[in-house]
Design a protein around this motif. Structure first.
Motif, PDB file in Angstrom:
ATOM      1  N   ALA A  41      16.977  -3.629  21.810  1.00 22.97           N
ATOM      2  CA  ALA A  41      15.874  -2.708  21.524  1.00 22.97           C
ATOM      3  C   ALA A  41      15.098  -3.096  20.263  1.00 22.97           C
ATOM      4  O   ALA A  41      15.674  -3.555  19.281  1.00 22.97           O
ATOM      5  CB  ALA A  41      16.408  -1.289  21.379  1.00 22.97           C
ATOM      6  N   GLY A  42      13.788  -2.884  20.311  1.00 21.23           N
ATOM      7  CA  GLY A  42      12.961  -3.151  19.139  1.00 21.23           C
ATOM      8  C   GLY A  42      11.486  -2.930  19.436  1.00 21.23           C
ATOM      9  O   GLY A  42      11.095  -2.715  20.578  1.00 21.23           O
ATOM     10  N   PHE A  43      10.674  -2.960  18.386  1.00 21.73           N
ATOM     11  CA  PHE A  43       9.222  -2.858  18.537  1.00 21.73           C
ATOM     12  C   PHE A  43       8.581  -3.523  17.322  1.00 21.73           C
ATOM     13  O   PHE A  43       9.275  -3.952  16.398  1.00 21.73           O
ATOM     14  CB  PHE A  43       8.769  -1.393  18.675  1.00 21.73           C
ATOM     15  N   VAL A  44       7.278  -3.638  17.336  1.00 18.17           N
ATOM     16  CA  VAL A  44       6.573  -4.284  16.230  1.00 18.17           C
ATOM     17  C   VAL A  44       5.528  -3.358  15.624  1.00 18.17           C
ATOM     18  O   VAL A  44       5.016  -2.450  16.285  1.00 18.17           O
ATOM     19  CB  VAL A  44       5.888  -5.602  16.676  1.00 18.17           C
ATOM     20  N   ARG A  45       5.258  -3.598  14.342  1.00 24.64           N
ATOM     21  CA  ARG A  45       4.141  -2.971  13.619  1.00 24.64           C
ATOM     22  C   ARG A  45       3.520  -4.089  12.796  1.00 24.64           C
ATOM     23  O   ARG A  45       3.777  -4.246  11.616  1.00 24.64           O
ATOM     24  CB  ARG A  45       4.646  -1.834  12.715  1.00 24.64           C
ATOM     25  N   ASP A  46       2.716  -4.919  13.452  1.00 31.35           N
ATOM     26  CA  ASP A  46       2.229  -6.147  12.844  1.00 31.35           C
ATOM     27  C   ASP A  46       1.093  -5.892  11.861  1.00 31.35           C
ATOM     28  O   ASP A  46       0.173  -5.114  12.135  1.00 31.35           O
ATOM     29  CB  ASP A  46       1.728  -7.116  13.929  1.00 31.35           C
ATOM     30  N   ARG A  47       1.193  -6.585  10.704  1.00 30.69           N
ATOM     31  CA  ARG A  47       0.159  -6.485   9.686  1.00 30.69           C
ATOM     32  C   ARG A  47       0.450  -7.551   8.628  1.00 30.69           C
ATOM     33  O   ARG A  47       1.611  -7.910   8.400  1.00 30.69           O
ATOM     34  CB  ARG A  47       0.176  -5.093   9.041  1.00 30.69           C
ATOM     35  N   MET A  48      -0.571  -8.064   7.993  1.00 31.39           N
ATOM     36  CA  MET A  48      -0.361  -8.998   6.892  1.00 31.39           C
ATOM     37  C   MET A  48       0.355  -8.277   5.749  1.00 31.39           C
ATOM     38  O   MET A  48       0.207  -7.069   5.570  1.00 31.39           O
ATOM     39  CB  MET A  48      -1.700  -9.564   6.404  1.00 31.39           C
ATOM     40  N   LEU A  49       1.132  -9.016   4.974  1.00 25.83           N
ATOM     41  CA  LEU A  49       1.954  -8.401   3.933  1.00 25.83           C
ATOM     42  C   LEU A  49       1.137  -7.558   2.959  1.00 25.83           C
ATOM     43  O   LEU A  49       1.587  -6.484   2.530  1.00 25.83           O
ATOM     44  CB  LEU A  49       2.715  -9.489   3.160  1.00 25.83           C
ATOM     45  N   VAL A  50      -0.053  -8.001   2.619  1.00 23.71           N
ATOM     46  CA  VAL A  50      -0.847  -7.248   1.640  1.00 23.71           C
ATOM     47  C   VAL A  50      -1.395  -5.951   2.205  1.00 23.71           C
ATOM     48  O   VAL A  50      -1.902  -5.104   1.457  1.00 23.71           O
ATOM     49  CB  VAL A  50      -2.015  -8.112   1.098  1.00 23.71           C
ATOM     50  N   SER A  51      -1.295  -5.770   3.528  1.00 27.66           N
ATOM     51  CA  SER A  51      -1.768  -4.539   4.163  1.00 27.66           C
ATOM     52  C   SER A  51      -0.628  -3.710   4.745  1.00 27.66           C
ATOM     53  O   SER A  51      -0.860  -2.582   5.204  1.00 27.66           O
ATOM     54  CB  SER A  51      -2.753  -4.873   5.293  1.00 27.66           C
ATOM     55  N   LEU A  52       0.575  -4.241   4.734  1.00 27.67           N
ATOM     56  CA  LEU A  52       1.726  -3.584   5.362  1.00 27.67           C
ATOM     57  C   LEU A  52       2.127  -2.336   4.568  1.00 27.67           C
ATOM     58  O   LEU A  52       2.320  -2.399   3.354  1.00 27.67           O
ATOM     59  CB  LEU A  52       2.891  -4.570   5.418  1.00 27.67           C
ATOM     60  N   SER A  53       2.272  -1.215   5.265  1.00 30.56           N
ATOM     61  CA  SER A  53       2.649   0.025   4.583  1.00 30.56           C
ATOM     62  C   SER A  53       4.168   0.142   4.476  1.00 30.56           C
ATOM     63  O   SER A  53       4.919  -0.527   5.193  1.00 30.56           O
ATOM     64  CB  SER A  53       2.105   1.232   5.348  1.00 30.56           C
ATOM     65  N   GLU A  54       4.599   1.017   3.604  1.00 28.87           N
ATOM     66  CA  GLU A  54       6.040   1.255   3.461  1.00 28.87           C
ATOM     67  C   GLU A  54       6.632   1.781   4.760  1.00 28.87           C
ATOM     68  O   GLU A  54       7.722   1.361   5.174  1.00 28.87           O
ATOM     69  CB  GLU A  54       6.287   2.256   2.328  1.00 28.87           C
ATOM     70  N   ASP A  55       5.931   2.694   5.427  1.00 27.77           N
ATOM     71  CA  ASP A  55       6.433   3.253   6.683  1.00 27.77           C
ATOM     72  C   ASP A  55       6.550   2.181   7.763  1.00 27.77           C
ATOM     73  O   ASP A  55       7.508   2.191   8.557  1.00 27.77           O
ATOM     74  CB  ASP A  55       5.517   4.374   7.171  1.00 27.77           C
ATOM     75  N   GLU A  56       5.570   1.272   7.808  1.00 26.59           N
ATOM     76  CA  GLU A  56       5.617   0.198   8.804  1.00 26.59           C
ATOM     77  C   GLU A  56       6.770  -0.760   8.534  1.00 26.59           C
ATOM     78  O   GLU A  56       7.417  -1.263   9.459  1.00 26.59           O
ATOM     79  CB  GLU A  56       4.283  -0.548   8.825  1.00 26.59           C
ATOM     80  N   TRP A  57       7.031  -1.031   7.270  1.00 25.00           N
ATOM     81  CA  TRP A  57       8.182  -1.860   6.905  1.00 25.00           C
ATOM     82  C   TRP A  57       9.485  -1.168   7.309  1.00 25.00           C
ATOM     83  O   TRP A  57      10.331  -1.739   7.997  1.00 25.00           O
ATOM     84  CB  TRP A  57       8.171  -2.143   5.405  1.00 25.00           C
ATOM     85  N   ASP A  58       9.627   0.080   6.883  1.00 18.95           N
ATOM     86  CA  ASP A  58      10.873   0.806   7.115  1.00 18.95           C
ATOM     87  C   ASP A  58      11.173   0.983   8.604  1.00 18.95           C
ATOM     88  O   ASP A  58      12.324   0.855   9.040  1.00 18.95           O
ATOM     89  CB  ASP A  58      10.824   2.177   6.446  1.00 18.95           C
ATOM     90  N   ALA A  59      10.144   1.287   9.395  1.00 13.51           N
ATOM     91  CA  ALA A  59      10.352   1.561  10.816  1.00 13.51           C
ATOM     92  C   ALA A  59      10.875   0.338  11.552  1.00 13.51           C
ATOM     93  O   ALA A  59      11.796   0.431  12.371  1.00 13.51           O
ATOM     94  CB  ALA A  59       9.042   2.038  11.451  1.00 13.51           C
ATOM     95  N   VAL A  60      10.295  -0.821  11.277  1.00 12.31           N
ATOM     96  CA  VAL A  60      10.703  -2.042  11.974  1.00 12.31           C
ATOM     97  C   VAL A  60      12.083  -2.500  11.522  1.00 12.31           C
ATOM     98  O   VAL A  60      12.929  -2.883  12.340  1.00 12.31           O
ATOM     99  CB  VAL A  60       9.645  -3.148  11.782  1.00 12.31           C
ATOM    100  N   ILE A  61      12.346  -2.464  10.223  1.00  9.82           N
ATOM    101  CA  ILE A  61      13.676  -2.822   9.728  1.00  9.82           C
ATOM    102  C   ILE A  61      14.723  -1.879  10.310  1.00  9.82           C
ATOM    103  O   ILE A  61      15.819  -2.298  10.714  1.00  9.82           O
ATOM    104  CB  ILE A  61      13.719  -2.766   8.188  1.00  9.82           C
ATOM    105  N   ARG A  62      14.391  -0.589  10.384  1.00 11.69           N
ATOM    106  CA  ARG A  62      15.340   0.400  10.886  1.00 11.69           C
ATOM    107  C   ARG A  62      15.713   0.144  12.339  1.00 11.69           C
ATOM    108  O   ARG A  62      16.890   0.079  12.695  1.00 11.69           O
ATOM    109  CB  ARG A  62      14.751   1.809  10.731  1.00 11.69           C
ATOM    110  N   VAL A  63      14.715   0.030  13.207  1.00 10.21           N
ATOM    111  CA  VAL A  63      15.008  -0.086  14.637  1.00 10.21           C
ATOM    112  C   VAL A  63      15.678  -1.420  14.966  1.00 10.21           C
ATOM    113  O   VAL A  63      16.670  -1.457  15.703  1.00 10.21           O
ATOM    114  CB  VAL A  63      13.729   0.114  15.473  1.00 10.21           C
ATOM    115  N   HIS A  64      15.177  -2.513  14.418  1.00  5.63           N
ATOM    116  CA  HIS A  64      15.760  -3.814  14.737  1.00  5.63           C
ATOM    117  C   HIS A  64      17.095  -4.027  14.030  1.00  5.63           C
ATOM    118  O   HIS A  64      18.128  -4.237  14.683  1.00  5.63           O
ATOM    119  CB  HIS A  64      14.796  -4.939  14.342  1.00  5.63           C
TER     120      HIS A  64
END
Length: 298
Positions: A93-116
């Motif tokens: 199971a997994g999903f993506v929230r793609d964005r360049m690092l300078v635009s990546l939000s904390e929520d987008e980071w946390d969500a992807v790390i959490r699920v994967h």
């Protein structure tokens, strides 16, 4: 004697409602395994269970969030209560929230790390606790864990920093778990698949074009079902000598990755001076293997 390697074995496949996970669930069922179909979406999990049963197989749904501790425990309990055993865990199971690092939000980071990454750990932890108890009771299993990393996690991928970090963590977790769980009869391996899924088809027009099924009816290298034979084999008793490895699989290609390992070395025998290190590092890098290119880098 059955020619099916997984006849009578019980497997959990996470994220099995669609894409690669669905292909794994169907392939395990076709190989004689009883399948626990996990997905966050109840209708998708139920649909795959119905497919397996319609083909004469045995399956049950386990609906829940793979990164939730109680859901992971319930998933393992479902296998034990329904089929009386658990032999294989496929973390998919997994999903993506793609964005360049300078635009990546904390929520987008946390969500992807959490699920994967956490999602892999949770299922692994609850399944491993059961297998350890079995081994200590004198019933050492032929248990298998197959994790899902990615070429992005092995080589990097521009615009996917959260996904890259999670998938790299899964590769390292695979090596760690293989070392810790081997004594309980558990092998742990990972795959880095390339196939047509919702994630890849949503990664832009260029990627979607590369992933599209061929119009002429020739071999569809991006069919998710191409990934499953390796996973089914890794789940079988026949794969008992293979552990702690990461395999790339795409179409008809299977390869093993070497991962991090010590390469060229220079030992002075005492502390280096800062001014000495420039030529030494230049020499080491000149003799070291050239890194794989980062996906999407120019």
């Amino acid at each position: 004697m059955s020619s099916k390697l997984n006849e009578g074995r019980v497997v959990i496949v996470t994220g099995a409602g669609q894409g690669i996970g669905r292909a794994h669930a169907l392939a395990f069922a076709a190989d004689g395994a009883k399948v626990v179909v996990n997905d966050y979406a109840e209708n998708l999990a139920a649909g795959v269970v119905d497919e397996i049963r319609a083909a004469g197989g045995e399956a049950v749904a386990s609906v829940g969030d793979v990164a939730d501790w109680a859901s992971g425990e319930t998933m393992v309990a479902t296998a034990l209560e329904t089929f009386g055993q658990l032999d294989i865990l496929v973390n998919n199971a997994g999903f993506v929230r793609d964005r360049m690092l300078v635009s990546l939000s904390e929520d987008e980071w946390d969500a992807v790390i959490r699920v994967h990454l956490k999602g892999h750990f949770v299922g692994l932890r609850h399944a491993a606790a059961y297998w350890r108890a079995e081994a200590k009771a004198g019933r050492t299993p032929q248990a298998r864990i197959i994790n899902t990393s990615s070429g992005a996690g092995l080589y990097g991928s521009v615009g996917q920093g959260n996904y890259v970090a999670a998938k790299a963590g899964i590769s390292a977790l695979t090596i760690q778990a293989a070392a810790e769980l081997g004594g309980y009869g558990v092998t742990v391996n990972a795959i880095a698949p390339a196939a047509r899924t919702q994630m890849t088809m949503g990664a832009g027009d260029e990627m979607a074009a590369q992933m599209a099924a061929p119009a002429d009816g020739s071999f569809d290298a991006m069919d998710p079902a191409n990934i499953s034979p390796l996973v089914v084999w890794l789940g079988s008793p026949e794969a008992g000598s293979v552990t702690g490895r990461v395999f790339e699989v795409e179409g008809g290609k299977v390869s093993v990755t070497d991962g991090w390992q010590r390469s060229v070395e220079r030992d002075k025998g005492s502390r280096w001076e800062v001014a000495e290190l420039g030529p030494v590092i230049e020499e080491i890098l000149a003799k070291a293997p050239v890194p794989m290119p980062v996906y999407g880098a120019r």
